[in-house]
Each structure stands twice: as structure tokens, then as C-alpha cells.
Design an enzyme around this catalytic site. Structure first.
Site, PDB file in Angstrom:
ATOM      1  N   LYS A  66       0.850  -1.188   0.000  1.00 56.60           N
ATOM      2  CA  LYS A  66       0.000   0.000   0.000  1.00 56.60           C
ATOM      3  C   LYS A  66       0.887   1.239   0.000  1.00 56.60           C
ATOM      4  CE  LYS A  66      -2.892   2.807   3.058  1.00 56.60           C
ATOM      5  NZ  LYS A  66      -3.492   2.940   4.395  1.00 56.60           N
ATOM      6  N   GLU A 116      -8.648  12.544  12.482  1.00 54.67           N
ATOM      7  CA  GLU A 116      -7.832  11.417  12.931  1.00 54.67           C
ATOM      8  C   GLU A 116      -6.967  11.789  14.131  1.00 54.67           C
ATOM      9  OE1 GLU A 116      -5.401   7.668  11.077  1.00 54.67           O
ATOM     10  OE2 GLU A 116      -6.437   9.113   9.815  1.00 54.67           O
TER      11      GLU A 116
END
Length: 431
Positions: free
Chosen positions: A189, A234
Site C-alpha cells: 500500500k 484522525e
């Protein structure tokens, strides 16, 4: 070979300790409405969510440092400052006494570095209690200034937007190349970011941006540190009285505004193999980084869907019990860069980011937050944000990034990045 700037020195007279005083404040006014117009975007500090948190203005002390050890040098400086500080704290909550707001560059090589700012005035609110901290560097306890509601912030004037380092089509091409590398087995990723430039006719009032973001995205932490302004969903890490928590977001889908349709989209997000894979990488990286500092940990097996105003994310809350004397900034350092902003494996993903993005992220995707004298604090990831141009307070660079895995579609990733640019674009659009 390029060299990094020398650290900016702390504005502190030699041999004179920091002096801080915290008193209870009797006001119910919104925190952001108390911030005065200083005419200098970098003089405003904020960490506010749902009406609670901290705002500050002015600079009693500051430090900017660079390089791979920027976290360690910033922490050492802060420990030295609070170790000799004279503190009169009549409230005694997390965030009272002297507080440093901080933001750290994504890359060690970035000229943005790591900055800690100790405001001259901080107003905080928690569980219905409001306090005022004043900070000075002379021998006397600083007087408490009058804190009142300010004139409304100025609306941005005729803002235009232009592509940053890459156009959307060029960036989609970089996504395609990243997918090819992943499919070839070079990595699992990578998170690719893009930037957008916003230009106004006059200096952009940071108070306008903060108030607009707080009104529209009340589930996020609305932050400002040294000219970096945004609303992050976040929480990288929170440390309070030995309890460590971290919220991991990875996997995103745009909302439509139709509640029934959005519920169906949330269900599809929760079943998406591509998004679940991306999320698993991010959770694993956070848990692995926190585990050496914790005696026990709780890592849920499955994520939940977090609903924000414009997007929905897969989310997991990781928690642990601290077993050493690590500060919140050191925990943020151990977590950075997480798979949510870099990729997996870290070294390969970081190298691909440097190769494909064609820009310096600056402090985008780095830790941003605050820390008190005990080392407790909250550090988010600098997402959904913009950075003021140092030479032009009428210009901002806006940022957005997307997690790229084997199943990623370039056009869909462009659409996702556009959705992540919406909060700052809307805040700049005016009333």
C-alpha cells in the site's frame, strides 16, 4: 547537497525561567470567538472539538528544529523549559499550566521541520470548566488579561484555486503507476497526496477558517499551529494519566446528502475488500508502534464506520496502558509515519511517495497537537488542512491524500481526494 535551516532560537532570555499562571475563567463564549485579530496567521493556535479544547495567541517561546531527530530535540527542549518553569495552576486539569502547541513535518528532510509554540495566552475548556493561562519569561507572575468576545473575522476576498505540483490528470497517472508497483509485489500500500493552491486578494484571516471548520465539521479537531490550519478527523495519539488511545481512519467513501443512500454506502464501505485491506494495514502499524510502550492493549477485530459531514471512514479505536515515562510527543514520533499516511512496508512506500508526488508535503500528514508540562496531550494527523505561504498571507497550499492498494481505480481516487479538499475549499469560499 542541500542543507536544512538552522533551528530558530527560543525567544527566551538566558537564565530566566518560564512563568505561567492558570486561573478559572467565567465565560461561556465559544473558544474561537475569543481569539483576537493579531494580523499574523502564525500567531494563532487552536485545538478545538465540539466547543472544548484550547486556543492560544502570541508567542512566549518557540522552537523549530529539523532532521531525523526533530522529535527528540523538540521533546528535550520542552522538558528543559518545564523543568525550570515557575507554575501557579489553580485549576489542575489536563491542558492547564504551560502548554506547547506543535506541528511536525511529514519528512525528516523537509525545511518545515518541527515547531513547538508556547502562546502568551491560552484559554481552555473541558467538561464545562473554562480556564485562562498566561505565560511570560520575566521574574514575575504574568497578569491575567481581560478576555472578551472579539470582532467577527474577515471573510476571504475573491479566492481562486489553481493546480499544485500536479494536475488531477497527472496525479491519476501517478496512481496508475503506484497500482502497477503494488501489483508487481514491490509493496502492499502507498498513500499518495496532491496539493491545490488557493489565492485571495487580501490576507486570509485564520479565525474565519477556524470558525467555519468548527461550525461544519464538529466531530473533527480544528487546529492551527504556526500557520498550519485545518480540521482533522484522525487522532494519532492521546495520552492522559497513563491511558494511551489512538483512532485509526483508513478507507473512505463520499457522502451524498441522502441519509438512506448514505446508509447503503456505509454498508458497502464496511464490506469493501479494498477498503478493509487498507484499514487493516493502518491498524496493524499503529498497534505495532504502541505495543513497546504499553503493558496491555485493546485492538478491536473489526472497524466501525465514522460518519463525517462530507465523507465516511472505516475507523478503529486502539487503546493501551502506558508502562514507561514516554511523553505524548514521543508516542506521536513512534507512530509516524503510520500506514494511514505512508503505506506498507514503510520504507518502500516512503520511497515511492518521494518519487511520484513531486512535492514537499511540509507539515501535511505529520503530527499536530499540543502537550502540557506533564507530557500528556493530544496529537492528530494534519489532514484536511492548508499551510500559509510564509511570504504571502493571502495564499494557502491545500492538501489531500488517498490510500492506494492493488484494487484502486485512479479516477475514483481523484474523486476521493476532491472530497477531502472540500472542507478547506468551503471554508475559503466565504459566506
Amino acid at each position: 547537497m542541500s542543507t536544512l535551516p538552522e533551528p530558530r532560537p527560543a525567544a527566551r532570555p538566558t537564565g530566566t525561567p518560564l512563568v505561567a499562571r492558570t486561573v478559572e475563567l467565567d465565560t461561556g463564549a465559544p473558544l474561537l470567538s475569543l481569539v483576537p485579530d493579531l494580523g499574523a496567521p502564525r500567531a494563532v493556535s487552536s485545538w478545538v472539538r465540539r466547543g472544548e479544547g484550547l486556543v492560544g495567541w502570541g508567542r512566549a517561546l518557540e522552537l523549530t528544529t529539523h532532521g531525523p531527530d526533530r522529535f527528540e530535540r523538540a521533546q528535550a527542549w520542552w522538558r528543559q523549559v518545564v523543568g525550570s518553569a515557575v507554575v501557579r495552576d489553580e485549576v489542575g486539569l489536563a491542558g492547564t499550566g504551560p502548554v506547547a502547541f506543535g506541528s511536525v513535518s511529514y519528512a525528516a528532510s523537509s525545511p518545515a521541520g518541527a515547531t513547538l509554540v508556547v502562546p502568551e495566552v491560552v484559554v481552555g475548556r473541558r467538561d464545562g470548566r473554562t480556564w485562562l493561562t498566561t505565560v511570560g519569561t520575566d521574574a514575575s507572575v504574568p497578569a491575567s488579561p481581560a478576555v472578551v468576545g472579539q470582532e467577527p473575522p474577515r471573510e476571504p476576498d475573491r479566492v481562486t484555486f489553481a493546480d499544485g505540483a500536479l494536475s488531477p490528470a497527472q496525479w491519476a497517472g501517478r496512481v496508475s503507476e503506484a497500482v502497477e508497483r503494488i501489483t508487481a509485489g514491490q509493496l502492499d500500500k502507498v498513500v499518495l497526496a496532491r496539493d491545490l493552491r488557493a489565492q485571495a486578494q487580501q490576507a486570509i484571516d485564520p479565525r474565519w477558517l477556524l470558525q467555519r471548520l468548527a461550525e461544519r465539521y464538529d466531530t473533527t479537531w480544528v487546529f492551527a499551529v504556526d500557520g498550519l490550519v485545518g480540521a482533522t478527523p484522525e487522532m494519532l495519539v492521546r495520552l492522559e494519566k497513563g491511558l494511551v488511545t489512538s483512532r485509526v481512519l483508513a478507507g473512505t467513501i463520499r457522502r451524498t446528502g441522502d441519509d438512506e443512500h448514505d446508509l447503503a454506502l456505509a454498508a458497502s464501505l464496511a464490506r469493501s475488500s479494498k477498503d478493509l485491506e487498507e484499514h487493516e494495514y493502518a491498524v496493524r502499524s499503529v498497534a505495532d508502534a504502541l505495543r513497546p510502550h504499553c503493558s496491555s492493549m485493546n485492538v478491536p477485530e473489526s472497524p466501525f464506520v465514522l460518519h463525517l459531514s462530507n465523507v465516511m471512514h472505516l475507523a478503529t479505536d486502539v487503546a493501551g496502558v502506558l508502562h514507561d515515562d514516554t511523553t505524548s510527543l514521543a508516542l506521536a514520533s513512534s507512530l509516524h509515519p503510520s500506514a494511514a499516511v505512508c503505506g506498507t512496508p514503510t520504507a518502500e512506500a516512503d520511497g515511492l511517495i518521494a518519487e511520484l508526488e513531486e512535492m514537499d508535503r511540509g507539515r501535511y500528514a505529520g503530527p499536530v497537537g499540543w502537550m502540557d508540562a506533564a507530557g500528556d496531550g493530544e496529537w492528530g494527523i494534519a489532514l484536511r488542512c492548508g499551510a500559509y505561504d510564509e511570504a504571502d498571507p493571502a495564499q494557502l497550499r491545500l492538501f489531500a491524500g488517498c490510500g492506494i492498494v492493488a484494487g484502486s481505480d485512479p479516477e475514483s481516487e481523484v474523486a476521493e481526494s476532491d472530497a477531502k479538499l472540500v472542507p478547506m475549499r468551503d471554508a475559503l469560499a466565504g459566506a
